[in-house]
Motif scaffolding. Structure first.
Motif, short mmCIF file in Angstrom:
data_model
loop_
_atom_site.label_atom_id
_atom_site.label_comp_id
_atom_site.label_asym_id
_atom_site.label_seq_id
_atom_site.Cartn_x
_atom_site.Cartn_y
_atom_site.Cartn_z
N GLU A 73 37.99 34.92 22.23
CA GLU A 73 38.31 34.47 23.58
C GLU A 73 37.12 34.67 24.53
OE1 GLU A 73 41.76 34.85 27.00
OE2 GLU A 73 41.82 36.22 25.29
N ALA A 74 36.45 35.80 24.42
CA ALA A 74 35.29 36.07 25.29
C ALA A 74 34.18 35.05 25.05
CB ALA A 74 34.78 37.49 25.05
N LEU A 75 33.94 34.73 23.79
CA LEU A 75 32.90 33.75 23.48
C LEU A 75 33.24 32.38 24.06
CD1 LEU A 75 32.09 34.74 19.80
CD2 LEU A 75 30.47 34.73 21.72
N VAL A 76 34.49 31.96 23.92
CA VAL A 76 34.88 30.66 24.45
C VAL A 76 34.72 30.63 25.97
CG1 VAL A 76 36.83 29.11 24.82
CG2 VAL A 76 36.36 29.99 22.55
N ASN A 77 35.12 31.69 26.65
CA ASN A 77 34.98 31.74 28.10
C ASN A 77 33.51 31.67 28.52
OD1 ASN A 77 37.75 31.81 28.56
ND2 ASN A 77 37.82 34.04 28.48
N GLN A 78 32.66 32.39 27.81
CA GLN A 78 31.22 32.35 28.12
C GLN A 78 30.63 30.98 27.82
OE1 GLN A 78 29.00 35.88 26.60
NE2 GLN A 78 31.05 36.62 26.11
N LEU A 79 31.10 30.37 26.75
CA LEU A 79 30.62 29.03 26.40
C LEU A 79 31.02 28.00 27.44
CD1 LEU A 79 31.21 29.24 22.59
CD2 LEU A 79 29.03 28.62 23.67
N LEU A 80 32.23 28.10 27.94
CA LEU A 80 32.66 27.16 28.98
C LEU A 80 31.79 27.28 30.23
CD1 LEU A 80 36.55 27.15 28.73
CD2 LEU A 80 35.03 25.17 28.60
N VAL A 81 31.45 28.50 30.60
CA VAL A 81 30.57 28.71 31.75
C VAL A 81 29.20 28.08 31.47
CG1 VAL A 81 29.31 30.47 33.07
CG2 VAL A 81 31.75 30.77 32.58
N ALA A 82 28.66 28.32 30.28
CA ALA A 82 27.34 27.79 29.93
C ALA A 82 27.34 26.26 29.87
CB ALA A 82 26.88 28.37 28.60
N ILE A 83 28.37 25.67 29.31
CA ILE A 83 28.44 24.21 29.23
C ILE A 83 28.60 23.60 30.61
CG2 ILE A 83 29.80 22.25 28.37
CD1 ILE A 83 30.47 24.06 25.92
N THR A 84 29.43 24.22 31.44
CA THR A 84 29.65 23.71 32.79
C THR A 84 28.36 23.71 33.61
OG1 THR A 84 31.93 24.49 32.71
CG2 THR A 84 31.05 24.05 34.87
N ALA A 85 27.44 24.59 33.28
CA ALA A 85 26.17 24.67 34.02
C ALA A 85 25.19 23.57 33.62
CB ALA A 85 25.53 26.04 33.80
#
Length: 160
Positions: free
Chosen positions: A103-115
């Motif tokens: 879950e933590a990885l997915v949340n961090q990935l969403l932030v990175a992709i959104t940027a």
């Protein structure tokens, strides 16, 4: 700058993680999986749910490192090695840590992709582009989500 393709990748990521539409997202496939079920090996062989999640986490960590310009280990681990051992049915804490990591990885990935912006997606990555790699990676997680659902169906624990 345009963000149409980035928005599509964010949508795909959400659909493959926790927004259920026409495929079962990973969070839904894992919901309610206990340690006993996570360590069950399908008849005839194959990976356990725990091994599959460990494998997903490995590749999600790698793509996150690429997106955040952090170094990626070059230890030469094989794809088979990313699954690791089948897990211990008595290691409840270890299973819950593996789920929290996912879950933590997915949340961090969403932030990175959104940027990102669409121009970022055209940057070279290996023999292709970042955008192509991110698209394939989302399919990778969706594929493994389907495997987890099939294992749960064999166990009789899928949406009973």
């Amino acid at each position: 700058m345009s963000r149409d393709r980035v928005n599509m990748l964010v949508l795909q990521r959400e659909n493959s993680w926790d927004k259920e539409e026409w495929i079962v997202p990973l969070a839904a496939a894992l919901h309610g999986v206990n340690t006993q079920d996570a360590t069950w090996t399908p008849p005839g062989g194959g990976n356990t749910i725990w091994q599959t999640v460990r494998h997903i986490n490995y590749y999600n960590e790698r793509i996150l490192r690429r997106l955040t310009d952090r170094p990626i280990s070059s230890t030469g681990i094989s794809n088979d090695e990313t699954f690791g051992p089948p897990g211990d049915a008595e290691d409840h804490e270890g299973w819950h840590e593996t789920l929290k990591e996912a879950e933590a990885l997915v949340n961090q990935l969403l932030v990175a992709i959104t940027a990102l912006n669409d121009a970022d997606l055209d940057k070279p990555l290996g023999s292709d582009t970042l955008g192509a790699e991110l698209s394939r990676w989302t399919l990778h997680d969706a594929y493994h989500s389907g495997q987890i659902v099939l294992i749960r169906k064999q166990l009789g624990t899928w949406r009973v």
